[in-house]
Each structure stands twice: as structure tokens, then as C-alpha cells.
Write a protein that holds these residues in place. Structure first.
Motif, short mmCIF file in Angstrom:
data_model
loop_
_atom_site.label_atom_id
_atom_site.label_comp_id
_atom_site.label_asym_id
_atom_site.label_seq_id
_atom_site.Cartn_x
_atom_site.Cartn_y
_atom_site.Cartn_z
N SER A 29 -8.42 -2.84 72.07
CA SER A 29 -8.06 -4.11 71.12
C SER A 29 -8.67 -3.50 69.86
O SER A 29 -9.55 -3.07 69.51
CB SER A 29 -8.67 -5.18 71.53
N GLY A 30 -7.80 -3.78 68.77
CA GLY A 30 -8.25 -3.58 67.31
C GLY A 30 -7.88 -2.34 66.69
O GLY A 30 -8.03 -1.87 65.65
N THR A 31 -7.08 -1.27 67.73
CA THR A 31 -6.47 -0.19 67.18
C THR A 31 -5.22 -0.35 66.97
O THR A 31 -4.30 -1.28 67.12
CB THR A 31 -6.82 1.02 68.10
N GLU A 47 11.47 -6.33 69.98
CA GLU A 47 11.00 -6.13 71.33
C GLU A 47 9.58 -6.43 71.47
O GLU A 47 9.27 -7.20 72.50
CB GLU A 47 11.48 -4.98 71.88
N PHE A 48 8.79 -5.65 70.85
CA PHE A 48 7.17 -5.95 70.59
C PHE A 48 6.94 -7.36 70.66
O PHE A 48 6.20 -8.03 71.10
CB PHE A 48 6.49 -4.90 69.87
N VAL A 52 5.43 -8.36 73.91
CA VAL A 52 3.88 -7.89 73.95
C VAL A 52 3.01 -8.94 73.43
O VAL A 52 2.80 -8.89 71.95
CB VAL A 52 3.89 -6.53 73.58
N GLU A 53 2.33 -9.45 74.07
CA GLU A 53 1.40 -10.64 73.60
C GLU A 53 0.16 -10.08 72.75
O GLU A 53 0.05 -10.55 71.75
CB GLU A 53 0.59 -11.23 74.95
N PRO A 75 0.03 -2.50 65.23
CA PRO A 75 -1.38 -2.87 65.51
C PRO A 75 -1.62 -3.68 66.97
O PRO A 75 -1.02 -4.42 67.11
CB PRO A 75 -1.93 -3.46 64.42
N LYS A 76 -2.88 -3.52 67.74
CA LYS A 76 -3.07 -4.25 68.84
C LYS A 76 -4.02 -5.25 68.30
O LYS A 76 -5.44 -4.63 67.96
CB LYS A 76 -3.35 -3.44 69.83
#
Length: 77
Positions: A29-31, A47-48, A52-53, A75-76
Motif C-alpha cells: 500500500s502507498g507504492t 479496467e483498474f 481494483v479497489e 498508485p496503490k
């Protein structure tokens, strides 16, 4: 600086999205996952955004650096 960079320009198209999803899932997370592509990855962005939550769509960027070279950051949260 991205946590992981994938240069997808020589990867066959059917293999790209599964590779991107696996790399993104492996991130902390955070990368950020950076991808280098031969076209603007707008379909991937949508799509993301839809599937992708953990995808931080507000901080997504894509830059065209050259003909056939687009660099996108995913970013995640």
C-alpha cells in the motif's frame, strides 16, 4: 520513484493485463507500479478504476515520452 517498473512493449498483448494485475497486487500500500507501453493505456485505466479497489485513480498519470513510448503510473492506496 516507482516500486516496480514493467516495460510491456515486447510483451504479447494477451499477456499484458494479467502481468500488470499480478505486479500491482504484489505491491505494498502507498507504492506505485510504473508501466512502459507502446500506446496510451486508457482501457487499462478504466479496467483498474472499475475492478481494483486499491487503485488510486485520482493520482494516476500517463506521459507520452516518444512515439510508441507511454509511461503510466498506477498508485496503490
Amino acid at each position: 520513484m516507482p516500486e516496480t517498473t514493467l516495460d510491456l512493449r515486447d510483451v504479447p498483448p494477451p499477456e499484458r493485463h494479467p502481468m500488470i494485475h499480478a505486479a500491482f497486487e504484489a505491491l505494498d500500500s502507498g507504492t506505485v507500479l510504473e508501466i512502459v507501453n507502446d500506446h496510451e493505456p486508457k482501457p487499462l485505466f478504466y479496467e483498474f478504476q472499475a475492478e481494483v479497489e486499491a487503485f488510486d485513480a485520482e493520482n494516476y498519470t500517463c506521459e507520452r515520452r516518444d512515439a510508441g513510448e507511454f509511461v503510466a503510473t498506477l498508485p496503490k492506496e
